[in-house]
Motif scaffolding. Sequence first.
Motif, PDB file in Angstrom:
ATOM      1  N   GLN A 141      80.947   1.370  25.482  1.00  0.00           N
ATOM      2  CA  GLN A 141      80.138   1.012  24.457  1.00  0.00           C
ATOM      3  C   GLN A 141      79.224   2.184  23.483  1.00  0.00           C
ATOM      4  O   GLN A 141      79.212   2.042  22.405  1.00  0.00           O
ATOM      5  N   GLY A 142      79.074   2.932  24.310  1.00  0.00           N
ATOM      6  CA  GLY A 142      78.168   4.050  23.593  1.00  0.00           C
ATOM      7  C   GLY A 142      79.138   5.023  23.063  1.00  0.00           C
ATOM      8  O   GLY A 142      78.697   5.703  21.751  1.00  0.00           O
TER       9      GLY A 142
ATOM     10  N   GLU B 141      82.269  -1.548  35.460  1.00  0.00           N
ATOM     11  CA  GLU B 141      80.933  -1.943  34.862  1.00  0.00           C
ATOM     12  C   GLU B 141      80.433  -0.660  33.974  1.00  0.00           C
ATOM     13  O   GLU B 141      79.984  -0.745  32.787  1.00  0.00           O
ATOM     14  N   ASN B 142      80.468   0.502  34.712  1.00  0.00           N
ATOM     15  CA  ASN B 142      79.819   1.597  34.237  1.00  0.00           C
ATOM     16  C   ASN B 142      80.904   2.361  33.175  1.00  0.00           C
ATOM     17  O   ASN B 142      80.332   2.624  32.017  1.00  0.00           O
TER      18      ASN B 142
ATOM     19  N   VAL C 195      72.845   5.419  33.194  1.00  0.00           N
ATOM     20  CA  VAL C 195      73.509   5.035  34.170  1.00  0.00           C
ATOM     21  C   VAL C 195      73.109   5.970  35.423  1.00  0.00           C
ATOM     22  O   VAL C 195      72.921   5.548  36.499  1.00  0.00           O
TER      23      VAL C 195
ATOM     24  N   ARG D 262      82.879   0.646  31.129  1.00  0.00           N
ATOM     25  CA  ARG D 262      82.778  -0.253  29.880  1.00  0.00           C
ATOM     26  C   ARG D 262      81.330   0.093  29.281  1.00  0.00           C
ATOM     27  O   ARG D 262      81.411   0.159  27.725  1.00  0.00           O
ATOM     28  N   TYR D 263      80.383   0.541  29.867  1.00  0.00           N
ATOM     29  CA  TYR D 263      79.038   0.642  29.274  1.00  0.00           C
ATOM     30  C   TYR D 263      79.073   2.128  28.614  1.00  0.00           C
ATOM     31  O   TYR D 263      78.531   2.144  27.579  1.00  0.00           O
TER      32      TYR D 263
ATOM     33  N   HIS E 166      73.939   6.282  27.018  1.00  0.00           N
ATOM     34  CA  HIS E 166      74.225   5.307  28.009  1.00  0.00           C
ATOM     35  C   HIS E 166      74.663   6.026  29.299  1.00  0.00           C
ATOM     36  O   HIS E 166      74.353   5.328  30.401  1.00  0.00           O
TER      37      HIS E 166
END
Length: 218
Positions: free
Chosen positions: A18-19, A11-12, A179, A14-15, A175
Amino acid sequence: MSDFIAAYSWENIRYLLQGLLVTIEVSVISIIFSFIIGAILGLTRYIKVKRLSAIVGFVIDLIRNLPLLLILFFVYFGLANVGIRLSIFWSATLAMTVFESAMLAEIIRSGIQAVEPGQMEGARANGLTYWQGLRVIVLPQALKKMIPPLVSQFISLIKDTSLATIIVLPELLYHAQLVYGQNTNYVIPMFVALAVMYFVVCYALSLVSRYLERRLAR
């Protein structure tokens, strides 16, 4: 050790990716437009068009000696005050393009000037016009000299996109901050991840530069 493993959950990651995508999008668009504008400005200074070259030179020197952060603030906050409202993404892209255009203009101008004057003289002696000599003889040689500083400037642009986090552009650094803002134990793992991602992108660009240098050297 457990914090490192937990920080790199899918999840992290992937985040962060995205950034990274936003960082690459801003960089690619800025590189394309700044190269086009920089080439026009650089050529204008090189050919010394009466008055116009002096004005262009002044503008280039002005922008080059301003902090990029100030230009970001001006584009995002300043233009909004006169009724020109741009999204965060396009504000960052425009600011990067303006700043990089001035930097690239000087690289391109100096690259052309680095070509021996005798090359143009030889082109004219063989019946080519000034513009034909510039396009066929001078510019190809200048490009070889320009590749290393151009790529170096492009790499700097990619890293400079992190400054846009100040106007809340959802790029890579922003991002990462979100986190580790939720768990302070993730600060170091996120910094490591940032270092790896920036390195991979910038090193890939440097490899492309080396390939082009070898290709043009043949």
